[in-house]
Design a protein around this motif. Structure first.
Motif, short mmCIF file in Angstrom:
data_model
loop_
_atom_site.label_atom_id
_atom_site.label_comp_id
_atom_site.label_asym_id
_atom_site.label_seq_id
_atom_site.Cartn_x
_atom_site.Cartn_y
_atom_site.Cartn_z
N SER A 262 0.83 -1.21 0.00
CA SER A 262 0.00 0.00 0.00
C SER A 262 0.86 1.26 0.00
CB SER A 262 -0.93 0.01 1.20
OG SER A 262 -1.86 -1.03 1.11
N ALA A 263 1.95 1.25 0.74
CA ALA A 263 2.86 2.40 0.76
C ALA A 263 3.49 2.60 -0.62
CB ALA A 263 3.94 2.20 1.82
N ARG A 264 3.85 1.49 -1.29
CA ARG A 264 4.41 1.60 -2.64
C ARG A 264 3.38 2.18 -3.60
NH1 ARG A 264 4.57 -3.79 -5.15
NH2 ARG A 264 2.39 -3.24 -5.21
N ASP A 265 2.14 1.70 -3.53
CA ASP A 265 1.09 2.19 -4.42
C ASP A 265 0.78 3.66 -4.14
OD1 ASP A 265 1.03 -0.34 -5.45
OD2 ASP A 265 -0.81 -0.94 -4.39
N SER A 266 0.82 4.04 -2.88
CA SER A 266 0.58 5.43 -2.51
C SER A 266 1.67 6.34 -3.06
CB SER A 266 0.49 5.56 -0.99
OG SER A 266 0.36 6.89 -0.60
N ALA A 267 2.90 5.89 -2.97
CA ALA A 267 4.02 6.69 -3.51
C ALA A 267 3.90 6.81 -5.02
CB ALA A 267 5.35 6.05 -3.12
N ALA A 268 3.52 5.75 -5.71
CA ALA A 268 3.34 5.80 -7.16
C ALA A 268 2.21 6.75 -7.53
CB ALA A 268 3.08 4.41 -7.71
N LEU A 269 1.13 6.72 -6.78
CA LEU A 269 0.02 7.64 -7.03
C LEU A 269 0.46 9.09 -6.84
CD1 LEU A 269 -3.00 8.19 -7.54
CD2 LEU A 269 -3.36 7.90 -5.09
N SER A 270 1.24 9.33 -5.81
CA SER A 270 1.73 10.68 -5.54
C SER A 270 2.63 11.18 -6.66
CB SER A 270 2.47 10.71 -4.21
OG SER A 270 3.00 11.97 -3.96
N VAL A 271 3.52 10.33 -7.14
CA VAL A 271 4.42 10.73 -8.23
C VAL A 271 3.62 11.03 -9.49
CG1 VAL A 271 6.23 9.87 -9.78
CG2 VAL A 271 6.45 9.56 -7.33
N ALA A 272 2.68 10.15 -9.84
CA ALA A 272 1.87 10.35 -11.04
C ALA A 272 1.04 11.62 -10.92
CB ALA A 272 0.98 9.14 -11.28
N ALA A 273 0.43 11.84 -9.77
CA ALA A 273 -0.41 13.04 -9.58
C ALA A 273 0.43 14.31 -9.66
CB ALA A 273 -1.13 12.96 -8.24
N THR A 274 1.64 14.28 -9.13
CA THR A 274 2.51 15.45 -9.18
C THR A 274 2.90 15.77 -10.61
OG1 THR A 274 3.35 14.96 -6.98
CG2 THR A 274 4.69 16.41 -8.35
N VAL A 275 3.22 14.75 -11.39
CA VAL A 275 3.59 14.98 -12.79
C VAL A 275 2.39 15.52 -13.58
CG1 VAL A 275 4.31 13.84 -14.93
CG2 VAL A 275 5.44 13.29 -12.79
N VAL A 276 1.21 14.93 -13.38
CA VAL A 276 0.02 15.40 -14.09
C VAL A 276 -0.30 16.84 -13.69
CG1 VAL A 276 -2.48 15.07 -14.33
CG2 VAL A 276 -0.93 13.11 -14.47
N GLN A 277 -0.22 17.14 -12.40
CA GLN A 277 -0.52 18.49 -11.95
C GLN A 277 0.49 19.49 -12.52
OE1 GLN A 277 -0.26 19.06 -7.72
NE2 GLN A 277 -1.29 21.01 -7.79
N GLY A 278 1.76 19.12 -12.55
CA GLY A 278 2.76 20.01 -13.13
C GLY A 278 2.54 20.25 -14.60
N GLU A 279 2.17 19.22 -15.34
CA GLU A 279 1.90 19.36 -16.79
C GLU A 279 0.70 20.23 -17.02
OE1 GLU A 279 2.43 18.82 -20.93
OE2 GLU A 279 3.77 18.64 -19.22
N VAL A 280 -0.37 20.03 -16.24
CA VAL A 280 -1.56 20.86 -16.38
C VAL A 280 -1.24 22.31 -16.06
CG1 VAL A 280 -3.85 21.32 -15.42
CG2 VAL A 280 -3.19 18.99 -16.04
N ASN A 281 -0.48 22.56 -14.99
CA ASN A 281 -0.10 23.93 -14.64
C ASN A 281 0.76 24.56 -15.73
OD1 ASN A 281 -1.48 23.81 -12.23
ND2 ASN A 281 0.32 23.31 -11.01
N LEU A 282 1.69 23.77 -16.30
CA LEU A 282 2.54 24.28 -17.36
C LEU A 282 1.71 24.68 -18.58
CD1 LEU A 282 5.45 24.77 -18.35
CD2 LEU A 282 5.41 22.44 -19.23
N ARG A 283 0.76 23.87 -18.93
CA ARG A 283 -0.10 24.20 -20.08
C ARG A 283 -1.00 25.39 -19.78
NH1 ARG A 283 -1.73 18.49 -22.94
NH2 ARG A 283 0.40 17.70 -23.10
N ALA A 284 -1.40 25.51 -18.53
CA ALA A 284 -2.25 26.67 -18.17
C ALA A 284 -1.46 27.98 -18.25
CB ALA A 284 -2.80 26.48 -16.77
N LEU A 285 -0.18 27.91 -17.93
CA LEU A 285 0.65 29.12 -18.01
C LEU A 285 0.95 29.45 -19.45
CD1 LEU A 285 3.12 28.51 -15.07
CD2 LEU A 285 1.24 30.14 -15.17
#
Length: 182
Positions: free
Chosen positions: A159-182
């Motif tokens: 569960s800790a591994r899956d949580s870390a993977a979710l966090s990494v994926a969400a951070t990358v997606v959020q960064g990409e969305v923010n970059l496109r918004a800028l």
């Protein structure tokens, strides 16, 4: 004194003129160009599990590549995967303790001695087989409880591994969305 009052009057007039001026027109905010398929993507409701590869639903191959590279190269995820492998091995060892153990071996001994009666040397070889069987009777459930604890630790590490993977994926997606918004 006249200079001071004349300077004060000039400063007051400048401030009065500034106060009467209009504010510059503010530009209209730029609309972020978010792909339409991103707006149609369904989000999970509270309490439901996040599906692996959820970012693929956004349908953006560039984003898919970024997330896949981040997941493959993240050292925290490698450490978490190693912890899962370690917990799995410990769980297997703990469950093996509930099984009987069998040990089989052979001992060999070779000696050379001289006969006291004849004075001739002679060789002797002794082979000794060894066999041992052991089993712990789990009268009070200790072995079973240790197996359950090892399984719970394995599940917690996964569960800790899956949580870390979710966090990494969400951070990358959020960064990409923010970059496109800028």
């Amino acid at each position: 004194m006249k200079r001071l009052t004349l300077g004060t009057a000039a400063l007051g007039a400048a401030l009065l003129l500034q106060a009467c001026g209009s504010l510059p027109a503010t530009p209209a905010p730029l609309a972020a160009e978010v792909p339409a398929r991103w707006q149609d993507a369904t989000t999970p409701t509270t309490g439901s599990q996040v599906q692996p590869g959820w970012w693929h639903d956004l349908g953006d191959p560039v984003l898919d590549g970024l997330v896949d590279r981040a997941l493959a190269r993240n050292t925290d995820l490698r450490v978490a995967a190693a912890r899962v492998a370690e917990a799995r091995a410990l769980s297997d060892v703990q469950h093996a303790a509930a099984l009987p153990t069998l040990d089989l071996g052979v001992g060999a001994n070779r000696s050379r001695s001289i006969s006291a009666a004849t004075g001739k040397p002679y060789l002797s070889t002794v082979l000794q087989p060894q066999f041992q069987a052991a089993y712990e009777v789990d009268l009070w459930g200790r072995v079973d409880a240790l197996g359950q604890a090892a399984d719970a630790q394995l599940q917690a590490n996964a569960s800790a591994r899956d949580s870390a993977a979710l966090s990494v994926a969400a951070t990358v997606v959020q960064g990409e969305v923010n970059l496109r918004a800028l």
